[in-house]
Structure formats: structure tokens, C-alpha cells
Motif scaffolding. Structure first.
Motif, mmCIF file in Angstrom:
data_model
loop_
_atom_site.group_PDB
_atom_site.id
_atom_site.type_symbol
_atom_site.label_atom_id
_atom_site.label_comp_id
_atom_site.label_asym_id
_atom_site.label_seq_id
_atom_site.Cartn_x
_atom_site.Cartn_y
_atom_site.Cartn_z
ATOM 1 N N SER A 78 48.736 45.905 -49.469
ATOM 2 C CA SER A 78 50.038 45.754 -47.864
ATOM 3 C C SER A 78 50.264 47.052 -47.000
ATOM 4 C CB SER A 78 51.213 44.626 -48.099
ATOM 5 O OG SER A 78 51.248 45.872 -49.027
ATOM 6 N N ASP A 80 53.680 48.592 -44.889
ATOM 7 C CA ASP A 80 54.809 48.700 -44.323
ATOM 8 C C ASP A 80 54.606 50.252 -43.170
ATOM 9 O OD1 ASP A 80 57.116 49.068 -43.491
ATOM 10 O OD2 ASP A 80 58.015 49.105 -46.159
ATOM 11 N N LYS A 83 57.645 52.353 -43.350
ATOM 12 C CA LYS A 83 57.603 52.777 -44.095
ATOM 13 C C LYS A 83 56.793 54.885 -43.397
ATOM 14 C CE LYS A 83 56.669 54.038 -49.171
ATOM 15 N NZ LYS A 83 56.177 53.802 -50.454
#
Length: 450
Positions: A78, A80, A83
Motif C-alpha cells: 500500500s 501512503d 508519509k
């Protein structure tokens, strides 16, 4: 007592201005520099550096896909967005601090302020404080151009995309230049659905035609929807997203529109006209080969001059200016055979003439190799590399080198050195290959194409 407060005042704290200020100060000159935003300029803050970090981030999707063919078992992955943006911000702040620290170490007087000219030797800050300088250097760079269409304010430019709070699920990128193509590949690699709308007949105008076609085909294979001969007519905000109406009346619904429709020189409000500085029709500062403007005390380097809009060029121009005016070693920035990279996926590295340009100079030979690199074999990827050499038929001199594929930018930097030394095709042929590499094709292509 001198009539001047400073020997040099630099307006603009980007790559070119910072280099000029530091080199001049190291000669003993008294130097001031004003930057209204952040030190490091477009390249460090909202250009090359954060873009390359995002290129790296987007390339992991390829690595995960290919890993299984090399024996790795990769679980669910995944991404982000926030981030990545936070990590990018930390790195950019670190680099900005280095720029600022190096300026101060060199003895440059730094001002975090907008500045403008009031005459050929006077710079005024927004707080009203002014300085008399024997020489003034304008290094204010460029700024994105946004087309004048209804709803254009709903879109963003390359300045804002680095600070989006959320990753757009659907994004339209308007433009066909290297910035547009790079962000199309970045956002595609990070998982967004990307539509690229360009008014021309093929992306990457100005590059070699084989390169343009090769990269466009590869981008489409990767899932980028490239719409040629298309451009937005208007944008409206609706409940389901931004409605982009194209000039052919087609409708696209997206979450974000990124305008990458070119850049123009950042010269507005600098007092240039009042000081007598001549501008080009497009608003850029007109300079001679020494980066001197129509006013002898005022110079300009970098994108604000609209010569070659590349960071290393701005740095070289700034350094040459400082050497010439303060270092006692006059020299000009050489704008010939500039290597460059475009961080699309696949990547482009190029130096020298395109095939079309070379044909205008006389008879040429073309050496071209298209192949699937070893990296793609076990990973099951069909994407091919392209290597192309353009050779003058009479002198045998290599006029152009064009590479598309993994590591293309690194190769272009290295091949630019022998090309600047006047290397011939036989010099390439007589060089031993490094095997197994993709770059060995540069020295093993023996037969010109028809």
C-alpha cells in the motif's frame, strides 16, 4: 568612502544566484542576496529535487511487480501519500538549510525579503531599506504559466502538487513537455488514474522523434491515457469532481487538474523597465554572452533569461559571472552539447542533436538499437530500451546520443564527456564494452539503419 554599500547585490536565492553570490564573496567582494520565499529556488524547493524523490517513490510499484519473477514473494503493498510528502519536506528543509548555511559561511549578507530595482545601482527591500551596489545580478528564475480559461483557478501547477494533502485518485495533466510527462509517470506509478491532455500531435516537442514515439508508447502501455490534439476549454467544480470540458467538447471528470503548460521568466514587479533593462518579447531578460543586460551594471543568469532552463546551466552561468566580474578570470558559460535527462518511466537521457536537427547540417548516419534489457526478462516486462547515435557521415563525429530506459540519465552524463571532446563513431567502436550492461550497446552498434 565608497559610493556603494556592496560590491554585488543578488536578487534571487536559487541555484544560479546562490552560486554567484558564494563565488563572488570568496574573492573578498562584499555581497548581499535577497530571496522572498525559500533558499534553493525552484530546483531544490519545488522542482528537480522533490520531483526526483517522487520519481523514486513511484518506481517501487515496478519493483514490487517484477520481484516475483526474480524469486521474491512480496505480500500486499500500500502507498501512503502523506508519509511521502512529510519525508520529502524533511529532506527539502535539510537542503535549504545547507544553502543558507553555505551563503553565510562565505560571508554573504542574506535578506529574506522581496527586492526590486529603483535604478541601475540601487536595490530596495519591501521594508523600505535600500542598498547601493556596484553590480546587481538578477536570478529570479521562472514561474509556471497557466492558460486563461474559465475555471483555471481550480487547477494547480507543479508548485502546488508537492504539497497536496491528499493524493488525487483521478488527475488530468495538461501539457506535453518534460514536466507534464514526468508527473504523468509519477502519479501513474503511485496509483492515480492519469489523463494527459496535450494540444500537439506528439508529446516532448523538441526531443528526437524516435525518443518521443518510444516514450509515448511506453507510457500508454503503463496505463497513462495520452490525449493528443486535446486541450481544456473550461473547468467547473461539481459534486463528483472537476468537470474538464475540452475544446472538442469531450468531458473528463477528475479530482485534480495539473497545468504543466510551460514556464515564463519571473520578471514582474522587479523594476527592470524603470532601471532601463531591456526585456525580450516574452518578458525574459535580454543578456549577452557574458550574462550582461542592456544596463552595464546589471547582469542576469538562469531561467529568467530564457536561454536554457536547466539547473546546472544556471549554476554554470552564475559561476562564470562571478569569475568574470570578481575573480579576474573572464569566461562564458558554454551552452553547447548540454546533456539532460527526463525522468519519465522509462527514463530519457540525451545529449546533442536530434535526427531532424542533424539532417539540416549535412549527410548523417543513424545507429539505433531497440531491445528488452535483462532487467525486464525475468520480471516479464515487455518494455524495451532505445539507444540511438547520430553520426556525421564525413567527419564521423557523434552529433547526438539518445537513450530511453533504466539509467538513461546516468549514461547521458558520461557520454557527454567524449562527445564534447569530439569523439567519432570509431572512438565509440574502439572502446571495450562493459558486459552485461545496457550501455554496452553504445559501443557495439556497427551497422547504420536504412
Amino acid at each position: 568612502m565608497s559610493e556603494f554599500d556592496l560590491d554585488l547585490f543578488v536578487i534571487g536565492g536559487g541555484s544560479g544566484g546562490v552560486r554567484a553570490a558564494r563565488i563572488a564573496a570568496q574573492t573578498g567582494a562584499k555581497v548581499g542576496l535577497a530571496e522572498e520565499y525559500r533558499f534553493g529556488g525552484t530546483c531544490v524547493i519545488r522542482g528537480c529535487v522533490p520531483k526526483k524523490l517522487m520519481v523514486y517513490a513511484s518506481s517501487f510499484s515496478d519493483a514490487f511487480d517484477d520481484a516475483e519473477g526474480f524469486g521474491w514473494s512480496v505480500g500486499a503493498t500500500s502507498f501512503d501519500w502523506w508519509k511521502l510528502i512529510a519525508a520529502k519536506d524533511t529532506e527539502i528543509s535539510r537542503l535549504e538549510n545547507i544553502y543558507l548555511t553555505n551563503l553565510r559561511k562565505a560571508g554573504v549578507h542574506v535578506f529574506t525579503s522581496r527586492a526590486r530595482l529603483t535604478d541601475a545601482h540601487t536595490v530596495e527591500l519591501v521594508n523600505g531599506k535600500s542598498f547601493r551596489a556596484k553590480h546587481i545580478l538578477i536570478a529570479t528564475g521562472g514561474t509556471p504559466f497557466v492558460p486563461d480559461i474559465p475555471g483555471a483557478e481550480l487547477g494547480i501547477t507543479s508548485n502546488e502538487i508537492f504539497d497536496l494533502k491528499e493524493q488525487p485518485r483521478r488527475i488530468m495533466i495538461v501539457g506535453g513537455g518534460y514536466i507534464a510527462c514526468e508527473f504523468a509517470c509519477i502519479m501513474n506509478g503511485l496509483g492515480s488514474h492519469v489523463t494527459q491532455a496535450y494540444r500537439g500531435t506528439q508529446i516532448l516537442r523538441g526531443f528526437d522523434d524516435d525518443v518521443r514515439d518510444h516514450v509515448a508508447d511506453a507510457m500508454r502501455e503503463r496505463g497513462v491515457e495520452i490525449m493528443l490534439a486535446h486541450e481544456p476549454a473550461s473547468i467547473t467544480k461539481e459534486a463528483d469532481g472537476l468537470h474538464v470540458t475540452l475544446k472538442n467538447n469531450d468531458l473528463s471528470i477528475v479530482d485534480q487538474v495539473l497545468f504543466a503548460t510551460g514556464r515564463h521568466a519571473n520578471t514582474r514587479g522587479l523594476g527592470l523597465e524603470e532601471a532601463g533593462v531591456k526585456l525580450k518579447p516574452n518578458g525574459a531578460i535580454a543578456v549577452d554572452e557574458w550574462s550582461q543586460t542592456s544596463v552595464p551594471s546589471i547582469y542576469a543568469v538562469g531561467d529568467v533569461t530564457d536561454r536554457v532552463a536547466l539547473t546546472p546551466v544556471a549554476i554554470r552561468e552564475g559561476h562564470a559571472f562571478a569569475d568574470t566580474v570578481f575573480g579576474g578570470t573572464p569566461r562564458k558559460a558554454d551552452h553547447e552539447l548540454i546533456p539532460t535527462a527526463v525522468f519519465t518511466q522509462p527514463e530519457i537521457g540525451t545529449v546533442g542533436m536530434s535526427e531532424a536537427e542533424a539532417r539540416e547540417t549535412g549527410e548523417i548516419e543513424i545507429y539505433r538499437s531497440t531491445f528488452r534489457p535483462m532487467l525486464n526478462t525475468l520480471g516479464g516486462r515487455d518494455e524495451k530500451m532505445l539507444l540511438k547515435l547520430i553520426v556525421a557521415k564525413d567527419s564521423r563525429k557523434v552529433l547526438g546520443c539518445h537513450i530511453v530506459g533504466h539509467g538513461a540519465g546516468e549514461m547521458a552524463q558520461l557520454v557527454a564527456i567524449p562527445m564534447r571532446m569530439g569523439a567519432t563513431k570509431e572512438d565509440f567502436d574502439n572502446t571495450m564494452a562493459v558486459h552485461p550492461t545496457a550501455a554496452e550497446e553504445l559501443v557495439t552498434m556497427r551497422t547504420p539503419v536504412e
